[in-house]
Enzyme design. Structure first.
Site, short mmCIF file in Angstrom:
data_model
loop_
_atom_site.label_atom_id
_atom_site.label_comp_id
_atom_site.label_asym_id
_atom_site.label_seq_id
_atom_site.Cartn_x
_atom_site.Cartn_y
_atom_site.Cartn_z
N ASP A 40 -27.19 -64.32 -0.94
CA ASP A 40 -26.21 -65.16 -2.22
C ASP A 40 -25.30 -66.15 -1.34
OD1 ASP A 40 -27.09 -63.55 -4.69
OD2 ASP A 40 -27.06 -62.16 -3.03
N ASP A 73 -31.19 -66.02 -3.03
CA ASP A 73 -30.26 -67.10 -3.58
C ASP A 73 -29.70 -67.73 -2.30
OD1 ASP A 73 -30.86 -66.52 -6.14
OD2 ASP A 73 -28.86 -65.73 -6.53
N TYR A 76 -27.55 -72.67 -3.86
CA TYR A 76 -26.99 -72.67 -5.10
C TYR A 76 -27.05 -74.29 -5.40
CZ TYR A 76 -25.90 -67.77 -5.13
OH TYR A 76 -25.94 -66.54 -5.33
N ASN A 111 -33.56 -65.76 -7.82
CA ASN A 111 -33.58 -66.48 -8.90
C ASN A 111 -33.09 -67.84 -8.82
OD1 ASN A 111 -31.28 -64.57 -8.98
ND2 ASN A 111 -30.64 -65.83 -10.78
N HIS A 214 -24.80 -57.51 -12.38
CA HIS A 214 -26.26 -57.36 -12.93
C HIS A 214 -26.62 -55.90 -13.37
CE1 HIS A 214 -26.78 -61.70 -12.47
NE2 HIS A 214 -26.44 -61.76 -11.31
N HIS A 240 -28.42 -60.47 -5.14
CA HIS A 240 -28.26 -60.67 -6.57
C HIS A 240 -27.00 -60.36 -7.05
CE1 HIS A 240 -29.89 -61.89 -10.27
NE2 HIS A 240 -30.15 -60.83 -10.92
N ASP A 241 -26.62 -59.17 -6.89
CA ASP A 241 -25.01 -58.91 -7.28
C ASP A 241 -24.53 -59.04 -6.07
OD1 ASP A 241 -24.33 -57.97 -9.83
OD2 ASP A 241 -25.24 -55.89 -9.50
N HIS A 242 -23.33 -59.97 -6.04
CA HIS A 242 -22.27 -60.65 -5.16
C HIS A 242 -21.38 -59.53 -4.68
CE1 HIS A 242 -23.42 -64.74 -6.94
NE2 HIS A 242 -24.50 -64.05 -6.63
#
Length: 331
Positions: A40, A73, A76, A111, A214, A240-242
Site C-alpha cells: 500500500d 496497491d 494509487y 484493488n 477493512h 490492504h489495511d494500512h
C-alpha cells in the site's frame, strides 16, 4: 453465503487448469533467506512513502536482503494508465533508490491496481524500464527453504463486481469470476501439495484476519483459508489495511501478518475478531522476514526505522509464548 456455496461447487467440478507459474530465487550460500515486505505504498513519495523507503534501504543493507515482496496497491489511486504512465517511475523507481533495494521485487495486485490498466502493470515492458519489477496475478517464488505462493485476491471480493460505486475495475483476463476463482483455488491446492519446502507462505493483498479498517475478508475466510489450512501453510502475509499487525489463529497453526504501512496510514480503527491479536500498530512502516531451516523471524519497523515487534517461530513448532517485552517466540 449462497455465492460461496456455488463457487465451492464450481471448484469441485472445475476441469483441470494450468499450473501456477514458478519462479526460482536461490537462497544464500548458508541456506538462509532475508526479505522485506511492504504494501500500500504507491503515492509518488507522499504520505511518508519516501521516509519508509529510506528506512527500508537501511534495514535492507543490515540484513543483506535477497528480495522485496509487495503486498499490493502499488499505484494509487487508480493503478497505472498504461506502460508509459510516469507514476511507475515516480512511485517506484525514483523512490526505492537505496543500493540494498536494487533486488527483485515480487508484487501482487491490490484493488487500487485493478482500478487502472491491469495489463499494463503486468506487462514485461515495465521490466525494461526497471528490471526489479516482477508483478503477476498468482505465482510461486521458490527460494529453496521456502515456497511463496502469491495469490490474486481482488477478484475474490464480490462487492468489487456487484457494487463498484464510482470505481472501474479492469476484469480483463479474470471474468467470469466463478471460473477464474475455481481454477485459481484448484491450481493453488495442487501447487501447495507438491511443495517440499520447509516453509510454505501465502501472500495476498487482502486481509484474511485484521482488526483494522477493512477487517476480515469473508470471501477469503470461506474460500482461500480452507486451502491454506488443509495444506499446512505456515503464514499468510497481506496488505490492504494500512497498518502493521500479527494475528494468530485459534484453530490452526497459521499466523497472519499485515504489512500495509508503505505510505498513508493512521486510520484510527480497531475492531477485534475471533482470533488472537498479538500485535497491532496503526501507522506507517514495513516488515522483514528472515528464514533458515530451523526458524522464521518476523520484525516490524516504523517510519523511523525503530523495531516495533519481533516474532520467531521454530520449524519444529510445539508451543508458543508471548513475552511481556512484545517479542514473541514459538518453539
Amino acid at each position: 453465503m449462497g455465492a460461496a456455496v456455488v463457487l465451492l461447487v464450481a471448484l469441485l467440478c472445475a476441469p483441470a487448469a494450468g499450473e501456477l507459474e514458478r519462479l526460482e530465487h536461490p537462497a544464500k550460500n548458508d541456506g538462509s533467506l532475508s526479505v522485506l515486505v511492504v504494501g500500500d505504498w504507491g503515492r509518488k513519495g507522499t504520505y511518508n512513502q519516501s521516509r519508509v523507503a529510506e528506512q527500508m534501504g537501511k534495514v535492507g543493507e543490515q540484513l543483506d536482503i535477497d528480495f522485496v515482496i509487495s503486498t499490493g496497491d502499488n499505484f494509487y489511486e487508480n493503478g497505472l494508465t498504461g506502460t508509459d504512465d510516469q507514476a511507475f517511475e515516480q512511485s517506484f523507481t525514483d523512490i526505492y533508490t537505496a543500493n540494498s533495494l536494487q533486488k527483485p521485487w515480487y508484487l501482487v495486485l491490490g484493488n487500487h491496481d485493478y482500478r487502472g490498466d491491469v495489463l499494463a502493470q503486468l506487462s514485461p515492458v515495465l521490466q525494461k524500464i526497471d528490471s526489479r519489477f516482477i508483478c503477476k496475478r498468482s505465482f510461486i517464488v521458490n527460494a529453496e527453504i521456502v515456497d511463496f505462493f502469491f495469490v490474486d485476491t481482488t477478484p475474490f471480493q464480490l462487492k468489487y463486481w456487484t457494487h463498484p460505486k464510482d470505481d472501474h475495475y479492469d476484469w480483463r483476463g479474470v471474468a467470469p469470476r466463478e471460473k477464474y476463482l475455481a481454477n485459481l483455488l484448484k491450481d493453488l491446492d495442487v501447487a501447495i501439495k507438491k511443495s517440499t519446502a520447509t516453509w510454505k507462505i501465502a501472500v495476498g493483498h487482502h486481509t484474511v484476519r485484521s482488526v483494522s479498517d477493512h477487517g476480515d475478508t469473508e470471501e477469503l475466510l470461506q474460500l482461500l483459508l480452507p486451502v491454506l489450512q488443509a495444506n499446512g501453510v505456515n503464514f499468510y502475509i497481506n496488505g490492504h489495511d494500512h497498518c502493521l499487525e500479527h494475528i494468530s489463529s485459534k484453530d490452526s497453526p497459521i499466523q497472519y501478518f499485515t504489512s500495509g504501512g508503505g505510505s498513508k496510514a493512521w486510520r484510527g480503527v480497531y475492531q477485534p475478531n475471533e482470533d488472537n491479536l498479538e500485535f497491532f500498530y496503526d501507522g506507517q512502516g514495513f516488515m522483514s522476514l528472515q528464514l533458515d531451516h530451523s526458524q522464521a523471524e518476523f520484525t516490524f519497523y516504523d517510519v523511523d526505522g525503530n523495531m516495533l515487534y519481533q516474532y520467531t517461530r521454530s520449524s519444529l513448532m510445539k508451543t508458543g509464548d508471548l513475552h511481556a517485552s512484545g517479542f514473541a517466540t514459538e518453539e
